[in-house]
Design a protein around this motif. Structure first.
Motif, mmCIF file in Angstrom:
data_model
loop_
_atom_site.group_PDB
_atom_site.id
_atom_site.type_symbol
_atom_site.label_atom_id
_atom_site.label_comp_id
_atom_site.label_asym_id
_atom_site.label_seq_id
_atom_site.Cartn_x
_atom_site.Cartn_y
_atom_site.Cartn_z
ATOM 1 N N SER A 1 -38.639 -96.662 -51.956
ATOM 2 C CA SER A 1 -37.270 -97.048 -52.356
ATOM 3 C C SER A 1 -36.488 -96.450 -51.165
ATOM 4 N N TYR A 2 -35.399 -97.035 -50.561
ATOM 5 C CA TYR A 2 -34.488 -96.659 -49.593
ATOM 6 C C TYR A 2 -33.091 -96.549 -50.072
ATOM 7 N N VAL A 3 -32.428 -95.502 -49.581
ATOM 8 C CA VAL A 3 -30.903 -95.305 -49.881
ATOM 9 C C VAL A 3 -30.171 -94.919 -48.519
ATOM 10 N N ILE A 4 -29.193 -95.368 -48.092
ATOM 11 C CA ILE A 4 -28.389 -95.099 -46.778
ATOM 12 C C ILE A 4 -27.116 -94.094 -47.471
ATOM 13 N N GLY A 5 -26.712 -93.371 -46.367
ATOM 14 C CA GLY A 5 -25.547 -92.600 -46.605
ATOM 15 C C GLY A 5 -24.612 -93.076 -45.244
ATOM 16 N N VAL A 6 -23.380 -93.256 -45.155
ATOM 17 C CA VAL A 6 -22.601 -93.238 -44.217
ATOM 18 C C VAL A 6 -21.289 -92.373 -44.317
ATOM 19 N N SER A 7 -20.686 -92.012 -43.232
ATOM 20 C CA SER A 7 -19.547 -91.147 -43.151
ATOM 21 C C SER A 7 -18.531 -91.824 -42.040
ATOM 22 N N PHE A 8 -17.533 -92.164 -42.247
ATOM 23 C CA PHE A 8 -16.606 -92.665 -41.119
ATOM 24 C C PHE A 8 -15.186 -92.796 -41.649
ATOM 25 N N GLY A 9 -14.331 -92.928 -40.486
ATOM 26 C CA GLY A 9 -12.758 -93.072 -40.771
ATOM 27 C C GLY A 9 -11.995 -91.939 -40.597
ATOM 28 N N TYR A 10 -12.670 -90.681 -40.222
ATOM 29 C CA TYR A 10 -11.829 -89.424 -39.785
ATOM 30 C C TYR A 10 -12.448 -88.984 -38.414
ATOM 31 N N HIS A 11 -13.772 -88.395 -38.876
ATOM 32 C CA HIS A 11 -14.197 -87.545 -37.722
ATOM 33 C C HIS A 11 -15.848 -87.686 -37.773
ATOM 34 N N THR B 1 -21.980 -95.089 -28.932
ATOM 35 C CA THR B 1 -20.664 -95.475 -28.103
ATOM 36 C C THR B 1 -20.009 -94.573 -26.810
ATOM 37 N N ARG B 2 -20.483 -93.587 -26.896
ATOM 38 C CA ARG B 2 -20.236 -92.543 -25.918
ATOM 39 C C ARG B 2 -18.755 -92.042 -26.163
ATOM 40 N N VAL B 3 -18.109 -92.267 -27.450
ATOM 41 C CA VAL B 3 -16.946 -91.857 -27.555
ATOM 42 C C VAL B 3 -16.951 -90.502 -28.462
ATOM 43 N N ARG B 4 -16.645 -89.487 -27.891
ATOM 44 C CA ARG B 4 -16.771 -87.840 -28.542
ATOM 45 C C ARG B 4 -15.918 -87.961 -29.966
ATOM 46 N N HIS B 5 -16.588 -87.416 -31.121
ATOM 47 C CA HIS B 5 -16.308 -87.686 -32.385
ATOM 48 C C HIS B 5 -15.884 -88.771 -32.896
ATOM 49 N N ASP B 6 -16.587 -90.156 -32.303
ATOM 50 C CA ASP B 6 -16.023 -91.401 -32.962
ATOM 51 C C ASP B 6 -15.949 -91.379 -34.241
ATOM 52 N N PRO B 7 -14.787 -92.014 -34.717
ATOM 53 C CA PRO B 7 -14.595 -91.904 -36.290
ATOM 54 C C PRO B 7 -14.732 -93.415 -36.733
ATOM 55 N N GLY B 8 -15.168 -94.301 -35.774
ATOM 56 C CA GLY B 8 -15.241 -95.714 -36.175
ATOM 57 C C GLY B 8 -16.660 -95.979 -37.206
ATOM 58 N N PHE B 9 -16.762 -97.113 -37.652
ATOM 59 C CA PHE B 9 -17.726 -97.609 -38.782
ATOM 60 C C PHE B 9 -19.042 -97.298 -37.835
ATOM 61 N N GLY C 1 -16.359 -83.077 -23.138
ATOM 62 C CA GLY C 1 -15.611 -84.203 -23.447
ATOM 63 C C GLY C 1 -16.478 -85.190 -23.682
ATOM 64 N N GLU C 2 -17.569 -85.164 -23.538
ATOM 65 C CA GLU C 2 -18.683 -86.065 -23.597
ATOM 66 C C GLU C 2 -19.728 -85.839 -24.891
ATOM 67 N N PRO C 3 -20.142 -86.897 -25.590
ATOM 68 C CA PRO C 3 -21.331 -86.418 -26.538
ATOM 69 C C PRO C 3 -22.636 -86.236 -25.696
#
Length: 613
Positions: free
Chosen positions: A3-13, A35-43, A563-565
């Motif tokens: 059985s599998y579950v997923i956790g996600v965090s996004f929207g802020y940092h 994405t190579r965007v430092r601290h990308d908050p996106g989905f 400045g780079e991930p």
């Protein structure tokens, strides 16, 4: 059947995703790496795709998705805060709340839309559940940890309401003990000082911590007398006269600047004695607060072990003070203690707390030394290097460690890309830049010529676990580089009378130990111990370096520039190598010498790709 579950965090940092199979952590990664965007908050769509691929499943095989906070409760806090501050919060209320009412609060719908877009409208999308923010942190701290039961402390900026929370973890449960609520926050106090000292909030806190040993805590009493009322039991209250983060567009008010003798330092300008002393002062306040809270929790809970998470748990100097004080017998810190780790915590909270599954303990923690990210085969690496017209040689598994150890012993700086990528903010020997710690100039060379960052920032030592106590005041494993401890006196060098008069950045000119590149100006070091199981190739390299030099320590910093991930692909690694003054690159079994490479042709200045922080 698994059985599998997923956790996600996004929207802020620091958006991230994690997947758990029958309670075992399979994969976890931050979206910024793709994405190579430092601290990308996106989905975290790319992160999700990787997690499913690593687990060998599709969305249809996933029982549930857990989001790392409750946006409905968060909106309630935001509205209540604006009303509590009256007319002072009216402008921000008009600006912010409509956006929440029309979008930000409907996270379940947003997740469904993103998954339908990313995986196709016909995808079988699991049910989405909310996990409170500090429950996510507490779960990330306790469930992967090595203790059957423990006190759990979460300290960060703010979640829904909680900024500091205490728990007791037992088997597959977490019991709340108490919490301190917004706007009173140790994390936001530290971030406010970070901002005032001219650094970027949510990333510059590391810099403030590194700056502190250059200063004297002359503002300690000023902070305690004006900014924070810190009680003997560790509870606290902030004087909001000096802070604007609750309802404004700035961290601080004009009164904050007046209290400390003038406006905030402009970013990138010269760092003055005031900033050194402010950093030292707020760091000491944070350490004192954490010590008082720790002592109270030990007394209240009776627990002998402590687990830590939340962004403040990445303050490894405060962690080191807690460890040194022996408030608890043992301390374990979640290596991805910030918001990225909230994704993992949400998955584990869903599995153990909401779904009621038992927890299995092993002989060590369950974070697999945090090597939970992507990896690339030698075949894939060679295709990439050939595409870049790179010049390389391939070494055998047996020959590689001794060869690279020799390069390091000669004073070369080596980019090191091996195996699965680290989860969290630290490079732990998979995506690292390595150097010889005995080299007096290594710190400044790596800071200025390779990392493109401030010269004052210290580097961390990676040390063979069985030799750690010989070199550092550390009597337990520290695989995640989350404790600052002192270098052993036997490896220190005497400081002359003239050197004792040095101040500020001048302190860098003083050689303080036989491993000066990893010894901070207060004789401290942020230690990573390397055991025999988690990362065999990095372990072999350290053993080879030890055999050649009689030193079991290497400089270990993250494989990226300011400045780079941290690099994710072999191509990322090659470009970072070519853009800096690294001497060698080792990717898988391939060794590249900078002097042999064709000139890198790029349009424009690569530095403009990344916002400096």
């Amino acid at each position: 059947m698994s059985s599998y579950v997923i956790g996600v965090s996004f929207g802020y940092h620091d958006s991230a995703a994690a997947i758990v199979r029958d309670g075992e952590i399979v994969a976890a990664v931050q979206e910024e790496r793709f994405t190579r965007v430092r601290h990308d908050p996106g989905f975290p769509l790319n992160a999700l795709r990787y997690c499913l691929r690593e687990a060998g499943v599709t969305l249809a095989d996933v029982s549930a998705i857990f989001y790392y906070e409750n946006p409905v409760k968060k909106l309630g806090r935001i509205v209540s805060t604006y009303f509590a501050f009256g007319t002072r919060g009216f402008g921000a209320f008009i600006s912010d709340v409509p956006d929440w009412l029309t979008g930000k609060v409907f996270v379940k719908q947003l997740i469904r839309r993103e998954l339908e877009s990313g995986f196709g409208v016909s995808a079988c999308i699991p049910a989405v559940h909310y996990i409170d923010h500090h429950m996510s942190h507490a779960s990330a701290a306790f469930f992967p940890g090595p203790f059957s039961e423990a006190a759990v402390l979460c300290v960060d900026g703010v979640g829904e309401w909680a900024t500091t929370s205490a728990w007791v973890g037992e088997r597959n449960t977490l019991h709340p003990v108490w919490e301190i609520r917004f706007p009173h926050s140790l994390g936001l106090l530290y971030s406010a000082m970070t901002y005032f000292c001219g650094f970027k909030v949510d990333s510059g806190e590391y810099k403030l911590m590194g700056l502190a040993p250059y200063g004297t805590p002359v503002y300690y009493d000023t902070i305690l007398d004006n900014l924070i009322d810190l009680k003997p039991d560790g509870s606290f209250w902030l004087n909001m006269k000096y802070f604007d983060y609750a309802v404004g567009n700035c961290m601080i008010t004009d009164e904050f600047a007046t209290l400390f003798g003038g406006p905030r330092r402009e970013a990138e300008s010269r760092i003055t004695k005031r900033e050194f002393d402010l950093a030292a002062s707020v760091q000491r306040v944070l350490e004192e607060a954490m010590l008082r809270i720790g002592r109270t929790m030990r007394k209240q809970t009776g627990q002998r072990n402590l687990c830590l998470a939340g962004g403040v748990a990445l303050n490894c100097v405060a962690n080191g003070r807690l460890l040194e004080a022996r408030v608890f017998d043992r301390i374990w810190v979640q290596p991805a203690a910030g918001d990225a780790g909230g994704a993992l915590g949400a998955a584990l909270a869903g599995w153990h707390v909401q779904m009621g599954h038992a927890r299995t303990l092993g002989t060590t923690d369950r974070m697999k030394a945090t090597l939970l990210g992507t990896s690339y085969s030698n075949t894939e690496i060679e295709v990439v290097l050939t595409g870049h017209r790179a010049v390389f040689e391939r070494l055998s598994d047996e020959a590689l460690p001794a060869h690279v150890a020799g390069l390091l012993a000669e004073g070369n700086v080596v980019g090191w890309f091996q195996g699965r990528m680290e989860f969290g903010p630290r490079a732990l020997g998979a995506r690292s830049i390595l150097g010889d710690p005995r080299n007096q100039t290594m710190q400044s060379v790596m800071n200025l010529k390779i990392k493109n960052r401030e010269s004052f920032r210290p580097f961390a030592p990676a040390v063979l676990e069985e030799h750690a106590q010989e070199w550092f005041r550390l009597d337990s494993a520290s695989p995640y580089m989350l404790f600052v401890v002192d270098v052993q006196p036997t490896h220190r060098k005497p400081v002359s009378a003239s050197q004792q008069t040095l101040t500020g950045i001048e302190l860098l000119n003083c050689t303080r130990s036989s491993i000066p590149a990893v010894t901070h100006v207060d004789f401290s070091a942020r230690v990573q111990t390397v055991g025999k199981e988690a990362n065999p190739r990095f372990r072999q390299l350290l053993e080879a370096f030890h055999q050649q030099t009689n030193c079991p320590v290497l400089v270990n910093t993250s494989f990226n520039v300011r400045g780079e991930p941290i690099v994710e692909t072999p191509s990322n690694a090659y470009l970072c190598f070519m853009r800096t003054q690294m001497d060698y690159l080792v990717v898988g079994n391939y060794v590249l010498r900078k002097a042999n490479q064709p000139e890198l042709a790029e349009e424009g200045d690569w530095r403009t790709e990344f916002a400096l922080d």
